[in-house]
Design a protein around this motif. Structure first.
Motif, PDB file in Angstrom:
ATOM      1  N   TYR A  49      -0.439  -8.917  10.398  1.00  0.00           N
ATOM      2  CA  TYR A  49      -0.226  -7.971   9.302  1.00  0.00           C
ATOM      3  C   TYR A  49      -1.499  -7.196   8.967  1.00  0.00           C
ATOM      4  O   TYR A  49      -1.471  -5.985   8.719  1.00  0.00           O
ATOM      5  N   LEU A  94       0.792  -6.050   2.481  1.00  0.00           N
ATOM      6  CA  LEU A  94       1.932  -5.192   2.808  1.00  0.00           C
ATOM      7  C   LEU A  94       1.610  -3.717   2.591  1.00  0.00           C
ATOM      8  O   LEU A  94       2.105  -2.850   3.328  1.00  0.00           O
ATOM      9  N   HIS A 153      -0.145  -2.880   5.737  1.00  0.00           N
ATOM     10  CA  HIS A 153       0.752  -2.969   6.886  1.00  0.00           C
ATOM     11  C   HIS A 153       1.751  -1.820   6.914  1.00  0.00           C
ATOM     12  O   HIS A 153       2.068  -1.281   7.986  1.00  0.00           O
ATOM     13  N   GLU A 154       2.225  -1.427   5.747  1.00  0.00           N
ATOM     14  CA  GLU A 154       3.218  -0.356   5.667  1.00  0.00           C
ATOM     15  C   GLU A 154       2.625   0.971   5.202  1.00  0.00           C
ATOM     16  O   GLU A 154       3.360   1.943   5.000  1.00  0.00           O
ATOM     17  N   ARG A 155       1.315   1.013   5.015  1.00  0.00           N
ATOM     18  CA  ARG A 155       0.605   2.233   4.605  1.00  0.00           C
ATOM     19  C   ARG A 155       1.215   2.836   3.333  1.00  0.00           C
ATOM     20  O   ARG A 155       1.394   4.048   3.218  1.00  0.00           O
ATOM     21  N   THR A 156       1.490   1.954   2.359  1.00  0.00           N
ATOM     22  CA  THR A 156       2.106   2.408   1.112  1.00  0.00           C
ATOM     23  C   THR A 156       1.496   1.660  -0.061  1.00  0.00           C
ATOM     24  O   THR A 156       1.580   0.427  -0.128  1.00  0.00           O
ATOM     25  N   TRP A 176       8.637  -7.208  -2.570  1.00  0.00           N
ATOM     26  CA  TRP A 176       8.001  -5.937  -2.205  1.00  0.00           C
ATOM     27  C   TRP A 176       8.978  -4.766  -2.364  1.00  0.00           C
ATOM     28  O   TRP A 176       8.621  -3.714  -2.906  1.00  0.00           O
ATOM     29  N   THR A 177      10.205  -4.953  -1.931  1.00  0.00           N
ATOM     30  CA  THR A 177      11.206  -3.890  -2.053  1.00  0.00           C
ATOM     31  C   THR A 177      11.457  -3.533  -3.513  1.00  0.00           C
ATOM     32  O   THR A 177      11.525  -2.351  -3.883  1.00  0.00           O
ATOM     33  N   ARG A 215       9.524 -10.170   1.021  1.00  0.00           N
ATOM     34  CA  ARG A 215      10.095  -8.849   1.296  1.00  0.00           C
ATOM     35  C   ARG A 215      10.949  -8.338   0.130  1.00  0.00           C
ATOM     36  O   ARG A 215      10.898  -7.169  -0.231  1.00  0.00           O
ATOM     37  N   THR A 232       1.852   7.171   0.076  1.00  0.00           N
ATOM     38  CA  THR A 232       1.468   6.942   1.459  1.00  0.00           C
ATOM     39  C   THR A 232      -0.043   6.862   1.575  1.00  0.00           C
ATOM     40  O   THR A 232      -0.762   7.721   1.062  1.00  0.00           O
TER      41      THR A 232
END
Length: 410
Positions: A252, A353, A356-359, A23-24, A20, A383
């Motif tokens: 995920y 990810l 999962h986060e559509r990004t 990813w951030t 995480r 997005t």
């Protein structure tokens, strides 16, 4: 066909000590590439003075006894595997139904070369008895399997920079064959050491931007001049969908397919037309029951080398044609550097990810895109559309190794 899903992720990378955090930092456009602060840079007159070391050192996470008994590559693997296992929430699984498939490109290089120095300088009696178990390429897979009591198998892929992705493709096959209910797949590398840096520099493979390390890795840019050496590890927990849903697991994404091919062209250079790479893409799509028009995102291999980036473009164009210009493509090595055997696993985590986060994550350092590579490169977080979405993660390695995995949104 058995559906395979991702239920846990873990990573320790140049961007962060967890999946995480990595990813951030990736979404924030940060770089994990820094000037190296080691005495051996000056002592050995190493020509390249920067790399992408892990953001959180293993000694800050592991116990002292683990540091002493594991090469750095296995240390990083253990850190990421523990995170992924905890993230999956798995417990009470029969050990005979858990399999490990863990990759590396080089293995225990630090252990090997430190032992050689000890032998030369202090004699054979001072060589550590754990040297062989620590330097073995399968040491990471062994350490992870013992940590998780995985007894269905502990396998190791060594396919240069395609290694991590190949382990994930293998995991798909293991689950299809019913060899396990859970596969722990990933890749690791820790070779930020004077010898590999000197050797890669001698090949003219590394970027020479000593004065601007954070901007040295620049995939697709006209001024790209080589890759940046990185280190780290990443792990995915893969299960059959039936097994995951029966225990109420968070899913995920689906691992929809994976393929491995070879170029049989040159020991270091890729096939300039990308024939082997394009076959890997097509085979991964076939396993996923999908066509080129179904792909909505690609995490490209994109090492920032003049030859490699354009060869991958040719491979993608041969599969997708003009449609390739509409696919959002991320080249995350711009931020992480190139983790060699660990890079495919980390980029698979990023691809999961992204779905999962559509990004789609950004590609940093792209100031002047090479007109010979007219791709839709994502340069700020983008997005991704709602609905079913398929994404690819590509890895290609010295020796002509090609590996591609396909993930589908859950």
């Amino acid at each position: 066909m058995v559906e395979v899903v991702v239920t846990g992720i873990g990573a320790t990378s140049p961007l962060g000590g967890t999946a995480r955090d990595s990813w951030t930092a990736l979404l924030a456009g940060q770089s994990g590439v820094r000037t190296l602060e080691h005495d051996w840079i000056a002592e050995r007159e190493i020509p390249i003075t920067f790399a992408a070391e892990v953001a959180v050192k293993a000694e800050d996470v592991l116990e002292r006894r683990e540091i002493k008994r594991l090469d750095p590559s296995a240390q990083l693997a253990l850190i990421s595997a523990r995170e992924a296992w905890a993230d999956s929430g798995l417990e009470g699984i029969a050990p005979e139904r858990i399999l490990v498939d863990y990759a590396t490109g080089i293995g225990g290089l630090w252990t090997l070369l430190d032992a050689w120095d000890t032998l030369r300088e202090k004699g054979p009696r001072r060589v550590l008895p754990m040297t062989i178990p620590m330097l073995m390429p399968n040491a990471a897979a062994a350490a992870v399997s013992m940590e998780l009591e995985a007894r269905a198998g502990a396998r190791t892929v060594v396919s240069a920079c395609a290694s991590g992705t190949e382990s994930i493709a293998n995991a798909y096959e293991h689950l299809q064959l019913g060899l396990a209910d859970v596969v722990v797949a990933g890749g690791t590398e820790s070779v930020v050491h004077p010898l590999p840096i000197a050797a890669f520099a001698a090949m003219q493979a590394l970027s020479k931007r000593n004065d601007d390390p954070a901007r040295a890795s620049r995939p697709y840019d006209v001024d790209r001049d080589g890759f940046v050496l990185g280190e780290g590890a990443a792990t995915l927990i893969l299960e059959t969908r039936e097994h995951a849903e029966a225990r109420g697991a968070r899913i995920y994404a689906e691992l929809a397919g994976g393929a491995v091919t070879s170029d049989s062209y040159h020991i270091t250079a890729p096939d300039p037309e990308g024939g082997g790479a394009s076959r890997a893409v097509l085979q991964a799509l076939e396993q996923a029951g999908a066509g080129p028009e179904d792909v909505g995102h690609i995490n490209a291999h994109a090492t920032s080398t003049p030859v490699g980036d354009i060869a991958e473009y040719h491979a993608l164009y041969s599969v997708f044609g003009e449609y390739v210009k509409q696919i959002p493509i991320s080249a995350t090595k711009a931020a992480t550097g190139h983790l060699l055997g660990g890079t495919g696993a980390l980029e698979a985590v990023f691809t999961v990810l992204a779905l999962h986060e559509r990004t789609a994550p950004p590609t940093i350092n792209l100031d002047n895109q090479d007109p010979e590579i007219p791709l839709d490169v994502v340069t700020s977080p983008r997005t991704l559309p709602d609905g079913p979405l398929l994404a690819l993660s590509n890895s290609f390695g010295f020796g002509g190794h090609n590996a591609v995995v396909a993930f589908r949104s859950n």
